[in-house]
Design an enzyme around this catalytic site. Sequence first.
Site, PDB file in Angstrom:
ATOM      1  N   MET A  30       0.855  -1.188   0.000  1.00 46.46           N
ATOM      2  CA  MET A  30       0.000   0.000   0.000  1.00 46.46           C
ATOM      3  C   MET A  30       0.897   1.247   0.000  1.00 46.46           C
ATOM      4  O   MET A  30       0.462   2.331   0.417  1.00 46.46           O
ATOM      5  CB  MET A  30      -0.942  -0.007   1.203  1.00 46.46           C
ATOM      6  CG  MET A  30      -1.879  -1.217   1.174  1.00 46.46           C
ATOM      7  SD  MET A  30      -3.435  -0.964   2.037  1.00 46.46           S
ATOM      8  CE  MET A  30      -2.866  -0.828   3.701  1.00 46.46           C
ATOM      9  N   HIS A  34       9.105   0.893   3.208  1.00 48.38           N
ATOM     10  CA  HIS A  34      10.199   0.900   4.188  1.00 48.38           C
ATOM     11  C   HIS A  34      11.097  -0.295   3.899  1.00 48.38           C
ATOM     12  O   HIS A  34      10.836  -1.074   2.954  1.00 48.38           O
ATOM     13  CB  HIS A  34       9.636   0.890   5.612  1.00 48.38           C
ATOM     14  CG  HIS A  34       8.640  -0.203   5.853  1.00 48.38           C
ATOM     15  ND1 HIS A  34       8.978  -1.545   5.900  1.00 48.38           N
ATOM     16  CD2 HIS A  34       7.291  -0.170   6.017  1.00 48.38           C
ATOM     17  CE1 HIS A  34       7.903  -2.267   6.111  1.00 48.38           C
ATOM     18  NE2 HIS A  34       6.857  -1.458   6.176  1.00 48.38           N
ATOM     19  N   HIS A  37       9.608  -3.715   3.069  1.00 49.02           N
ATOM     20  CA  HIS A  37       9.156  -3.891   1.679  1.00 49.02           C
ATOM     21  C   HIS A  37      10.361  -4.115   0.765  1.00 49.02           C
ATOM     22  O   HIS A  37      10.321  -4.964  -0.120  1.00 49.02           O
ATOM     23  CB  HIS A  37       8.435  -2.626   1.180  1.00 49.02           C
ATOM     24  CG  HIS A  37       7.143  -2.332   1.862  1.00 49.02           C
ATOM     25  ND1 HIS A  37       6.946  -1.208   2.612  1.00 49.02           N
ATOM     26  CD2 HIS A  37       5.964  -3.015   1.881  1.00 49.02           C
ATOM     27  CE1 HIS A  37       5.694  -1.193   3.060  1.00 49.02           C
ATOM     28  NE2 HIS A  37       5.087  -2.277   2.653  1.00 49.02           N
TER      29      HIS A  37
HETATM   30  O1  PAF Z   1      -0.153  -5.826   3.676  1.00 52.66           O
HETATM   31  C1  PAF Z   1      -0.569  -4.888   2.943  1.00 52.66           C
HETATM   32  O2  PAF Z   1       0.127  -3.902   2.682  1.00 52.66           O
HETATM   33  C2  PAF Z   1      -1.977  -4.982   2.361  1.00 52.66           C
HETATM   34  O3  PAF Z   1      -2.855  -5.592   3.246  1.00 52.66           O
HETATM   35  C3  PAF Z   1      -2.011  -5.671   0.979  1.00 52.66           C
HETATM   36  C4  PAF Z   1      -1.584  -7.116   1.056  1.00 52.66           C
HETATM   37  C5  PAF Z   1      -1.123  -4.904   0.008  1.00 52.66           C
HETATM   38  C6  PAF Z   1      -3.444  -5.640   0.434  1.00 52.66           C
HETATM   39  O4  PAF Z   1      -3.913  -4.342   0.286  1.00 52.66           O
END
Ligand code: PAF
Length: 281
Positions: A30, A34, A37
């Site tokens: 989303m 950071h 990710h």
């Molecule tokens: O973990 C997240 O950032 C969200 O829940 C996801 C998996 C991208 C779904 O919107």
Amino acid sequence: MKVFHSNSELDFWSANLSKDTLSIGFVPTMGALHLGHLKLIERACLENDYVVCSIYVNPTQFNNSEDLAKYPRDLEKDLKLLSKFPNLVVYHPSDKDIYPTDDFKEPPKIDLKGLEKVMEGANRPGHFEGVTTVVKRLFEIVRPQKAYFGLKDYQQYLIVKRLADSYFPEIEIIANEIIRSEKGLALSSRNEQLSNSGLIQAARLNNYLRQVVSMSRNYSIHSALEKIIGEIELDSNISLEYLTIADAETLSDYNQLKSKAGMVFIAAWVENIRLIDNMRL
Ligand code: PAF
């Protein structure tokens, strides 16, 4: 790195790929990226020919409109962080791409075996319906061979695995360990909203989890839990939503004799920001 802002751009790119020989990994996010990710993307880039990273703040998984409105968004900063990955495709769709009509907001029908009923499911009504809806949609659009999720959202990871078992058995769901700050705070996009002192206070969540784990070696897990809940209730900077233990596979009640592995989970508010974390017993 390529950046696509619509399904048609992504479809055009993927239509020209030879899917028999080239693999696609997928990291759904989303945004407000950071190090957690980046570690997922780094791993996905090593294990696949191409990696798609989606950046989409999914409205259907927020049960609170204020939370959705203040969720951090900074596409320019995210793209800068991602620019070092040459085989990366950033997919930044619009609401219309994900939910062309209201029918697309209908949650998939899967038996989640009660995984959705506890912790985040019990405290954020509708949250996992929204997560399974968007992840199903994203899997249909991206059609990856592997998809990567962080274990900070452990309950989400188990639920996505069940979604994949039911609808996408061809997609391998891969989990990455929680990445923590030096002080032990689990990295999260929400941490951006904390002040410096909030970050220090939030790092105590990890200490509380560690205390439960270490006390569980000498005391019954339930008395360990009770003692630490009592301590958190005295911590004026932290407002506890839950501190609980569960079976690591089913998330049902942890039974020291029967469960193969147990985990401790916490959700709490610091400076009006909701944070979660977990740890293996
Ligand atoms: O973990 C997240 O950032 C969200 O829940 C996801 C998996 C991208 C779904 O919107």
